[in-house]
Design a protein around this motif. Structure first.
Motif, PDB file in Angstrom:
ATOM      1  N   THR A 145      13.343 -39.899 -63.021  1.00 39.21           N
ATOM      2  CA  THR A 145      13.994 -38.586 -62.902  1.00 39.21           C
ATOM      3  C   THR A 145      13.362 -37.587 -63.868  1.00 39.21           C
ATOM      4  OG1 THR A 145      16.070 -39.641 -62.256  1.00 39.21           O
ATOM      5  CG2 THR A 145      16.183 -37.350 -62.970  1.00 39.21           C
ATOM      6  N   ARG A 146      13.164 -37.997 -65.093  1.00 41.83           N
ATOM      7  CA  ARG A 146      12.566 -37.103 -66.084  1.00 41.83           C
ATOM      8  C   ARG A 146      11.152 -36.696 -65.658  1.00 41.83           C
ATOM      9  NH1 ARG A 146       9.218 -38.165 -70.128  1.00 41.83           N
ATOM     10  NH2 ARG A 146       9.574 -40.401 -69.932  1.00 41.83           N
ATOM     11  N   ARG A 147      10.352 -37.676 -65.226  1.00 38.43           N
ATOM     12  CA  ARG A 147       8.988 -37.363 -64.784  1.00 38.43           C
ATOM     13  C   ARG A 147       8.999 -36.512 -63.523  1.00 38.43           C
ATOM     14  NH1 ARG A 147       6.183 -42.538 -63.565  1.00 38.43           N
ATOM     15  NH2 ARG A 147       8.277 -43.428 -63.384  1.00 38.43           N
ATOM     16  N   GLY A 148       9.912 -36.833 -62.612  1.00 35.98           N
ATOM     17  CA  GLY A 148       9.987 -36.077 -61.372  1.00 35.98           C
ATOM     18  C   GLY A 148      10.382 -34.628 -61.600  1.00 35.98           C
ATOM     19  N   LEU A 149      11.388 -34.411 -62.439  1.00 41.27           N
ATOM     20  CA  LEU A 149      11.836 -33.046 -62.715  1.00 41.27           C
ATOM     21  C   LEU A 149      10.717 -32.214 -63.325  1.00 41.27           C
ATOM     22  CD1 LEU A 149      15.438 -33.671 -64.133  1.00 41.27           C
ATOM     23  CD2 LEU A 149      14.820 -32.734 -61.891  1.00 41.27           C
ATOM     24  N   ARG A 150       9.926 -32.806 -64.177  1.00 43.47           N
ATOM     25  CA  ARG A 150       8.835 -32.058 -64.812  1.00 43.47           C
ATOM     26  C   ARG A 150       7.749 -31.667 -63.816  1.00 43.47           C
ATOM     27  NH1 ARG A 150       8.365 -35.372 -70.613  1.00 43.47           N
ATOM     28  NH2 ARG A 150      10.185 -34.340 -71.553  1.00 43.47           N
ATOM     29  N   ARG A 151       7.686 -32.374 -62.697  1.00 41.73           N
ATOM     30  CA  ARG A 151       6.677 -32.055 -61.682  1.00 41.73           C
ATOM     31  C   ARG A 151       7.284 -31.372 -60.459  1.00 41.73           C
ATOM     32  NH1 ARG A 151       2.321 -30.870 -61.806  1.00 41.73           N
ATOM     33  NH2 ARG A 151       1.412 -32.086 -60.114  1.00 41.73           N
ATOM     34  N   ASP A 203      24.710 -41.224 -65.759  1.00 39.46           N
ATOM     35  CA  ASP A 203      24.239 -41.232 -67.145  1.00 39.46           C
ATOM     36  C   ASP A 203      22.734 -40.991 -67.212  1.00 39.46           C
ATOM     37  OD1 ASP A 203      26.767 -41.642 -68.133  1.00 39.46           O
ATOM     38  OD2 ASP A 203      26.449 -43.744 -68.687  1.00 39.46           O
ATOM     39  N   ALA A 204      21.988 -41.637 -66.327  1.00 31.52           N
ATOM     40  CA  ALA A 204      20.535 -41.465 -66.313  1.00 31.52           C
ATOM     41  C   ALA A 204      20.162 -40.027 -65.983  1.00 31.52           C
ATOM     42  CB  ALA A 204      19.914 -42.423 -65.294  1.00 31.52           C
ATOM     43  N   TYR A 205      20.831 -39.460 -64.988  1.00 28.55           N
ATOM     44  CA  TYR A 205      20.568 -38.071 -64.610  1.00 28.55           C
ATOM     45  C   TYR A 205      20.912 -37.117 -65.755  1.00 28.55           C
ATOM     46  CZ  TYR A 205      19.948 -39.048 -59.545  1.00 28.55           C
ATOM     47  OH  TYR A 205      19.497 -39.463 -58.316  1.00 28.55           O
ATOM     48  N   ALA A 206      22.056 -37.350 -66.397  1.00 22.72           N
ATOM     49  CA  ALA A 206      22.484 -36.457 -67.482  1.00 22.72           C
ATOM     50  C   ALA A 206      21.449 -36.434 -68.603  1.00 22.72           C
ATOM     51  CB  ALA A 206      23.847 -36.900 -68.017  1.00 22.72           C
ATOM     52  N   ARG A 207      20.940 -37.593 -68.952  1.00 19.86           N
ATOM     53  CA  ARG A 207      19.937 -37.672 -70.014  1.00 19.86           C
ATOM     54  C   ARG A 207      18.645 -36.962 -69.606  1.00 19.86           C
ATOM     55  NH1 ARG A 207      17.089 -43.266 -72.092  1.00 19.86           N
ATOM     56  NH2 ARG A 207      15.672 -42.310 -73.632  1.00 19.86           N
ATOM     57  N   ALA A 208      18.209 -37.207 -68.365  1.00 19.76           N
ATOM     58  CA  ALA A 208      16.968 -36.577 -67.893  1.00 19.76           C
ATOM     59  C   ALA A 208      17.107 -35.057 -67.819  1.00 19.76           C
ATOM     60  CB  ALA A 208      16.587 -37.143 -66.532  1.00 19.76           C
ATOM     61  N   LEU A 209      18.259 -34.593 -67.347  1.00 19.51           N
ATOM     62  CA  LEU A 209      18.491 -33.145 -67.257  1.00 19.51           C
ATOM     63  C   LEU A 209      18.484 -32.509 -68.639  1.00 19.51           C
ATOM     64  CD1 LEU A 209      21.306 -33.129 -64.546  1.00 19.51           C
ATOM     65  CD2 LEU A 209      19.046 -32.074 -64.296  1.00 19.51           C
ATOM     66  N   ALA A 210      19.089 -33.175 -69.611  1.00 22.85           N
ATOM     67  CA  ALA A 210      19.137 -32.630 -70.971  1.00 22.85           C
ATOM     68  C   ALA A 210      17.745 -32.506 -71.575  1.00 22.85           C
ATOM     69  CB  ALA A 210      20.018 -33.510 -71.849  1.00 22.85           C
ATOM     70  N   GLU A 222      13.435 -27.070 -68.462  1.00 27.99           N
ATOM     71  CA  GLU A 222      12.583 -26.237 -67.614  1.00 27.99           C
ATOM     72  C   GLU A 222      12.879 -26.436 -66.126  1.00 27.99           C
ATOM     73  OE1 GLU A 222      10.081 -29.982 -68.583  1.00 27.99           O
ATOM     74  OE2 GLU A 222      11.695 -28.779 -69.468  1.00 27.99           O
ATOM     75  N   ALA A 223      13.575 -27.512 -65.762  1.00 27.52           N
ATOM     76  CA  ALA A 223      13.955 -27.746 -64.365  1.00 27.52           C
ATOM     77  C   ALA A 223      15.164 -26.872 -64.047  1.00 27.52           C
ATOM     78  CB  ALA A 223      14.270 -29.217 -64.149  1.00 27.52           C
ATOM     79  N   GLN A 224      14.922 -25.689 -63.533  1.00 24.97           N
ATOM     80  CA  GLN A 224      15.970 -24.685 -63.377  1.00 24.97           C
ATOM     81  C   GLN A 224      16.993 -25.021 -62.296  1.00 24.97           C
ATOM     82  OE1 GLN A 224      16.321 -21.925 -65.393  1.00 24.97           O
ATOM     83  NE2 GLN A 224      14.705 -22.908 -66.592  1.00 24.97           N
ATOM     84  N   ASP A 225      16.544 -25.675 -61.223  1.00 22.08           N
ATOM     85  CA  ASP A 225      17.435 -25.911 -60.084  1.00 22.08           C
ATOM     86  C   ASP A 225      17.120 -27.282 -59.479  1.00 22.08           C
ATOM     87  OD1 ASP A 225      19.329 -25.504 -58.129  1.00 22.08           O
ATOM     88  OD2 ASP A 225      18.095 -24.152 -56.932  1.00 22.08           O
ATOM     89  N   PRO A 226      17.440 -28.365 -60.189  1.00 24.50           N
ATOM     90  CA  PRO A 226      16.953 -29.694 -59.789  1.00 24.50           C
ATOM     91  C   PRO A 226      17.625 -30.299 -58.568  1.00 24.50           C
ATOM     92  CG  PRO A 226      18.334 -29.860 -61.734  1.00 24.50           C
ATOM     93  CD  PRO A 226      18.140 -28.388 -61.479  1.00 24.50           C
ATOM     94  N   ARG A 227      18.904 -30.045 -58.381  1.00 23.56           N
ATOM     95  CA  ARG A 227      19.669 -30.558 -57.240  1.00 23.56           C
ATOM     96  C   ARG A 227      19.504 -32.065 -57.078  1.00 23.56           C
ATOM     97  NH1 ARG A 227      19.196 -25.578 -52.771  1.00 23.56           N
ATOM     98  NH2 ARG A 227      18.993 -23.958 -54.351  1.00 23.56           N
ATOM     99  N   LEU A 228      19.659 -32.807 -58.151  1.00 25.84           N
ATOM    100  CA  LEU A 228      19.625 -34.264 -58.076  1.00 25.84           C
ATOM    101  C   LEU A 228      20.733 -34.758 -57.156  1.00 25.84           C
ATOM    102  CD1 LEU A 228      19.035 -35.052 -61.849  1.00 25.84           C
ATOM    103  CD2 LEU A 228      17.323 -34.972 -60.023  1.00 25.84           C
ATOM    104  N   ARG A 229      20.469 -35.864 -56.482  1.00 25.01           N
ATOM    105  CA  ARG A 229      21.409 -36.381 -55.488  1.00 25.01           C
ATOM    106  C   ARG A 229      21.762 -37.840 -55.762  1.00 25.01           C
ATOM    107  NH1 ARG A 229      18.968 -34.390 -49.694  1.00 25.01           N
ATOM    108  NH2 ARG A 229      20.109 -36.252 -49.037  1.00 25.01           N
ATOM    109  N   ILE A 230      22.991 -38.202 -55.425  1.00 25.33           N
ATOM    110  CA  ILE A 230      23.373 -39.606 -55.330  1.00 25.33           C
ATOM    111  C   ILE A 230      23.707 -39.866 -53.865  1.00 25.33           C
ATOM    112  CG2 ILE A 230      25.060 -41.368 -55.937  1.00 25.33           C
ATOM    113  CD1 ILE A 230      25.197 -40.269 -58.711  1.00 25.33           C
TER     114      ILE A 230
END
Length: 570
Positions: free
Chosen positions: A355-361, A380-387, A391-399
């Motif tokens: 998630t962290r690597r994906g958001l950065r790209r 929890d994983a998403y929250a950590r990656a988002l924090a 720079e990921a302004q509009d990530p729209r992560l999904r479950i």
């Protein structure tokens, strides 16, 4: 100059300025009348645009909607339209967007033994016997659709399949692809015996007395046999996808979110589009378990298609298995199997890392999570990656699925702006056994659509076909009733979690478009949007819920082009 003349001159100047200001608009309207390619009249248009909820006419220019309004005004403005379609009061909806699909598997289900809704082991074995009678030597007999959730209390053994097909290996995938039923020949070819250890995140069911494999393989254990099945060629993959796409447009789908896309699927999509054999729009979720594929796309970056035909900007992960096969990861043991809590198939650290690597790209991440422990881990994983990626302004992560949620996790979806991508018919398919798995307390956080909406989450909807029906009206019906097609249970299953019709329609249009970053192009019938729409047989806004199941799609338009028409079939 007298006072009257002065007033006349002033009025003339004002009128002149008004005419000059108006002229460009008038000219624009005139030009519209000669450039509309298709004018739809006398319709009941459900726009899903809150500023103009309904209309009677639509003007289409190229692949976009040029105008939406009343029939008489349309006739006046667009009298020069190239084609006119009078719908005589029929209802028009935005094209349906299914937010979770499997096209290849749907195509395969149309080509293989279809065992969906076959109620007994005996009937499945009879169909295999018939197929084996015409099979060539050593040919694999492949099937799909037996209900691994419903049959979990008494899984069948391999003996019946082995008796009717001793020489041909048999592989029957479960309805939701979390279990497989195979015969002795398939086990032999895969080298599976009583000494074979369970693979990581998988289980080989064994006879309690002898220790021999029964023929049921759960989760990743299926791969032990799958890798022995001859791989489909590219042309076979394309044929299966093309068959599935035709089934989709026949049911009113104009866009699909494809879960777990592999390299051969990407190639197949691209070739079908180039050959004008793909009427659907595809939003692809790359297989996040394929490290080579992940590395390649992280280096390359997202592919955002300006033509909206094939967009690749997300990864798909699996945090756990399925509730039916008891692979969903729970905080506490299963109520009907206290020896297990399910299994985490992708660790929290792995979900966080991708998630962290994906958001950065610039990639979205979509993670399958069924059980409450799996959903909590992914949140929890998403929250950590988002924090760590502001720079990921509009990530729209999904479950994906978000089926069983701990009460304290429900508000986190809205707080973190994470999308629970859910499938209404999962609830009505699972309700016969779900409470046995979860007990009377945990079930209150299961399939909790209303709780999520009340907490402020956006809720895209889909089907997860072919495990569930392609027909979106069955999903809409399930969402607003929480009943099966026969109307059971009376009043609905945990009816406090029902959605309204408007919410359900939004889930399959506006919210599904938002889940793929396409809310400015899809999901509503308004000026500037893609001309993706369907004509249906009944006014869904006025139907009793039970009659929604009988709604048929009469026409499907993708980009202003009719890709399905019941009239053309006659």
């Amino acid at each position: 100059m007298n006072r009257v003349s002065a007033k006349r001159n002033m009025l003339a100047r004002v009128l002149g300025l008004f005419y000059i200001a108006l002229f460009p608009l008038t000219g624009s309207l005139c030009s519209q009348s000669s450039t509309a390619d298709l004018l739809i009249l006398n319709a009941h248009v459900v726009t899903m645009n809150h500023e103009q909820p309904s209309a009677q006419a639509i003007a289409i220019q190229g692949d976009h909607i040029a105008w939406v309004g009343g029939t008489e005004e349309a006739k006046r403005l667009f009298h020069g339209a190239a084609h006119t379609l009078d719908l005589h009061g029929a209802t028009v909806l935005p094209g349906i967007i299914d937010a979770h699909t499997h096209l290849l598997e749907l195509g395969q289900s149309l080509l293989r033994l279809n065992l969906k809704d076959v109620p007994t082991e005996k009937e499945v074995i009879e169909r295999v016997r018939q197929k084996a009678a015409s099979a060539t030597a050593d040919e694999w007999i492949l099937g799909w659709g037996w209900d691994e959730g419903q049959w979990a209390a008494h899984y069948p053994a391999n003996q019946g399949l082995s008796d009717v097909s001793p020489q041909n290996p048999v592989y029957l995938a479960g309805l939701h692809s979390y279990a497989a039923w195979v015969n002795k020949r398939a086990l032999e070819l895969a080298g599976i015996n009583k000494n074979t250890p369970d693979p990581e995140n998988g289980k080989i069911l064994r006879d309690e007395k002898t220790g021999e494999p029964t023929g049921i393989l759960l989760n990743r254990a299926q791969e032990l046999v799958q890798k022995r099945i001859p791989a489909m060629t590219l042309e076979q993959v394309k044929k299966a996808i093309e068959l599935a796409a035709r089934e989709c447009i026949r049911n009113g789908l104009t866009s699909v979110h494809e879960a777990r896309v592999t390299p051969i699927l990407i190639q197949a999509y691209r070739e079908l589009i180039a050959e004008a054999r793909m009427p659907l729009r595809i939003y692809a979720m790359l297989d996040g378990a394929d490290k080579t594929l992940v590395a390649e796309w992280l280096e390359r970056g997202p592919q955002i298609d300006a033509r909206h035909q094939l967009t690749i900007r997300s990864f798909k992960l699996f945090a756990d298995g399925a509730l039916g096969s008891r692979g969903a990861a729970l905080f506490k043991p299963y109520s009907d199997a206290p020896q297990t809590t399910g299994v985490i198939t992708t660790s929290e650290s792995e979900v966080y890392s991708l998630t962290r690597r994906g958001l950065r790209r610039g990639f979205q991440v979509c993670t399958h999570a069924i059980g409450d422990a799996a959903n909590h881990s992914v949140l929890d994983a998403y929250a950590r990656a988002l924090a760590e990626t502001p720079e990921a302004q509009d990530p729209r992560l999904r479950i994906e699925h978000a089926q069983v949620l701990a009460t304290e996790d429900i508000p986190r979806f809205a707080k973190l702006r994470i999308l629970p991508s859910m499938q209404p018919t999962h609830a009505t398919s699972d309700m016969g056994w779900a409470e046995k798995r979860l007990g009377d307390e945990r079930i209150k956080g299961a399939y909790a659509w209303r709780s999520l909406l009340r907490a402020g989450a956006r809720l895209p909807l889909g089907s997860d076909f072919p495990g569930e029906t392609v027909n979106p009206f069955f999903g809409i019906y399930a969402a607003i009733t929480r009943q099966d097609p026969a109307g059971n249970p009376p009043g609905g299953w945990y009816p406090e979690q029902r959605m309204t019709l408007q919410e359900a329609l939004r889930g399959y249009t506006v919210e599904a478009a938002y889940a793929e970053f396409e809310e400015n192009a899809k999901g509503a019938i308004e000026k500037g949007m893609l001309a993706d729409l369907i004509v249906i047989s009944k006014d869904i806004m006025k139907l009793p819920p039970q009659e929604i199941l009988s709604v048929r799609v009469l026409k499907t338009f993708v980009g202003g082009k009719a890709v399905y028409d019941t009239g053309a079939e006659k």
